[in-house]
Design an enzyme around this catalytic site. Sequence first.
Site, PDB file in Angstrom:
ATOM      1  CG  HIS A   1      -1.725   1.262   1.359  1.00 26.34           C
ATOM      2  ND1 HIS A   1      -2.565   1.815   0.409  1.00 26.34           N
ATOM      3  CD2 HIS A   1      -1.708   2.136   2.392  1.00 26.34           C
ATOM      4  CE1 HIS A   1      -3.032   2.966   0.857  1.00 26.34           C
ATOM      5  NE2 HIS A   1      -2.528   3.190   2.054  1.00 26.34           N
TER       6      HIS A   1
ATOM      7  CD  GLU B   1      -4.332   6.008  10.704  1.00 26.69           C
ATOM      8  OE1 GLU B   1      -5.332   6.640  11.025  1.00 26.69           O
ATOM      9  OE2 GLU B   1      -4.037   5.751   9.525  1.00 26.69           O
ATOM     10  CG  ASP B   2      -1.468   1.535   9.979  1.00 25.49           C
ATOM     11  OD1 ASP B   2      -2.399   2.096  10.592  1.00 25.49           O
ATOM     12  OD2 ASP B   2      -1.469   1.304   8.767  1.00 25.49           O
TER      13      ASP B   2
ATOM     14  CG  ASP C   1      -3.986   6.890   2.047  1.00 22.71           C
ATOM     15  OD1 ASP C   1      -3.719   5.692   1.893  1.00 22.71           O
ATOM     16  OD2 ASP C   1      -4.600   7.344   3.040  1.00 22.71           O
TER      17      ASP C   1
HETATM   18 MN    MN Z   1      -2.878   4.633   3.667  1.00 22.80          MN
END
Ligand code: MN
Length: 724
Positions: free
Chosen positions: A56, A85-86, A147
Amino acid sequence: MEINEVKYREMLNTILEQCKANLPRVSEDLVKKAFKFSFEAHKNDRRASGEPYFYHPYEVALIVAKEIPLDDISVVAALLHDVIEDTGFDHKLLSNEFNQEVAEIVNGVTKMSGIFEGHEITQAENYRKLLLSMVRDVRVILVKFADRLHNMRTLEFVPVQKQRRIALETLEIYAPFANRFGLGRVKWELEDLSFKYLDRDSYENIAKQIKSKRKEREAYLNKFMSPVIKQLDEYKLKYEIGARPKHIYSIYRKMVKLNTTFENIYDLLAVRVILESNDPNECYYVLGIINQLYKPIADRFKDYISIPKKNNYQSIHTTVIGQDGKLVEVQIRTRKMHEIAERGVAAHWKYKETYSGADKELEDWVNWVREIFENASKNEATKEILASFKLNLYQDEIYVFTPKGDLKRLPINSTPVDFAFEIHSNVGYLCIGAKVNGKIVPLDTILHSGDQVDIITSKNQHPNKSWLQFVQTHKAKSAIRKYVNKEEERIIITGREIWDKKLKKYKLIFSKDDLNRLVRKLKFENQKVFFTAISRNEIDLDKILNPVEEKHEIETPEIEYETFAQLARSDGGGGVLVDGEHKGIHYIFAKCCSPIPGDPIIGYITIGEGIKIHRKDCNNLLNMLKHGEHKLVPVRWPNSNGTQFVAGIKIKGQDKPGLLTEISNSITNYKNTNIKAVNISTSDSMFHGTIAVYVSDLEHLNRLIERLKKTQGIYSATRFDINN
Ligand code: MN
């Protein structure tokens, strides 16, 4: 597909190649480092499709490098965009590991995900702040679009429910936003992809029909283009010519808008000429060539080269009659204009080579977003901010002119009041009337492209609350609201001062509770309303505070529902007070005669709807009584509680310069009366029209009418039922 050593190399090389092919400068080390960092950070994550998550950020970085190329920092930020974020990494770490710039962009993208996800009205304030912060760097937006684009391209792996939500959000927020930033290609791809998930049947149906007609179309367009090509070659122009791709969602939208079939829309053929030279004059040459070959349709010509759209779109659009009488739309533009149309900010950047703070056009781009939010005061309801923000995203624009011929750009459905505020806030504040193309029009008239607008001002005029119902621009809305709020506050303060003086006069002391009790007793919603009424001279404080004289006046008897119903049944007598707070009895004022306090009134009971209050001489009521049962109930006006009623006045007279100003001064100077609407038309030297005003009662209205009658040039002034 798992990412082994070989795959890793291959992917890294692809990114570096694309960067080198499309970007002015590339720091290979930085890209390599971000690539490795992101790969490691996402090592244990998977996408909904089951493949390694790293695909991604990799694809997003590819989009940034290839489709909206900007600079290497954007590619680096794209690779890292999901890291905060992840995974466990934070802003500080990124800043140390890379640099402040990269960390800021990644941080911005992370925050944006949050706000766009649930664009609930309650979150509008966050929305505002974040948009403000993110537009400091347009690259945040570009990475976010890339994105979203990749997420849309891979949406098939996501559960159906989520597909719909994401597709809707993309269509509502991202696509118009992309359009505003001039990212034409991203916009149509987002739209088509969203449409596919929102209405798969229609999508596939249109796609199928496009396919089946392709051969026929191509043949026709070749026939159309061949003489054009011949001429262009003769002039030795460097160009590219071809059929313009049609986007499924735009066809669908047209079908819905025009309520017509696919065939009718698709009949409109489109050709695009792109000139390699950057000289806009060549576009006009080409226009000349085409107009000589085919007859143009006059009102379909648009010159966005002389007047670019707000998102900097430039092109000439002309529609001509081709062979067999078919309409063909031709777009003519230079290569640079084309790239700006397709890639907006990104293309612009490319042509500038380097981004500098002094870049005027780019600044404009960013500023329109800022403008919306910075004009908004902190106290303003966040709901309205979001509403007008969305409004401005979706709207098309109109072009209108000042008397001197200056061009003003406004959102569609704008009115003279919007125009006035666009010129200057003082013009807006004092605007009392407008001439559009030389004719006096009401202030809520909708303007159209090409209109010439002349604003009439008066130093006695003030913004009116009712304007909020029709103004379109954020500028006007927020200025009016600001004024109205301030004004209301001022009135309350004045009311309180009067109150304090009266207390002194009667040597009374009121505690907070005492005051609240009185407010409730007089049936005011709260203290503010009460003080407003005092300030407007709508209640007699002497009567209230000096109970010896007129005690019975304030003691309005409470009427129980039973008594009321009894009276209603008896159909006679008088003196029933209908009051909004009476238990369970619902009443409204009849629209047909709009009674105001002082009018003789009567209640008409309608089953299920409560009581409608009519004027006793209402024609409509008399008619209803002729047929059907009498269900009348006697009612009388309660003590004034400061409510304002709308009433109409019809006027006739001699047209003369400054008349509108005089009329409105005459009204507003009496008790600060507010004007709701003015509608005046002139024929020869006469004028006639109607004015809707806010009044507290019949006496107020009659006084106004008397004043108007005395105004020079007015021959008659009479009451008029607005809704008849
Ligand atoms: Mn993304």
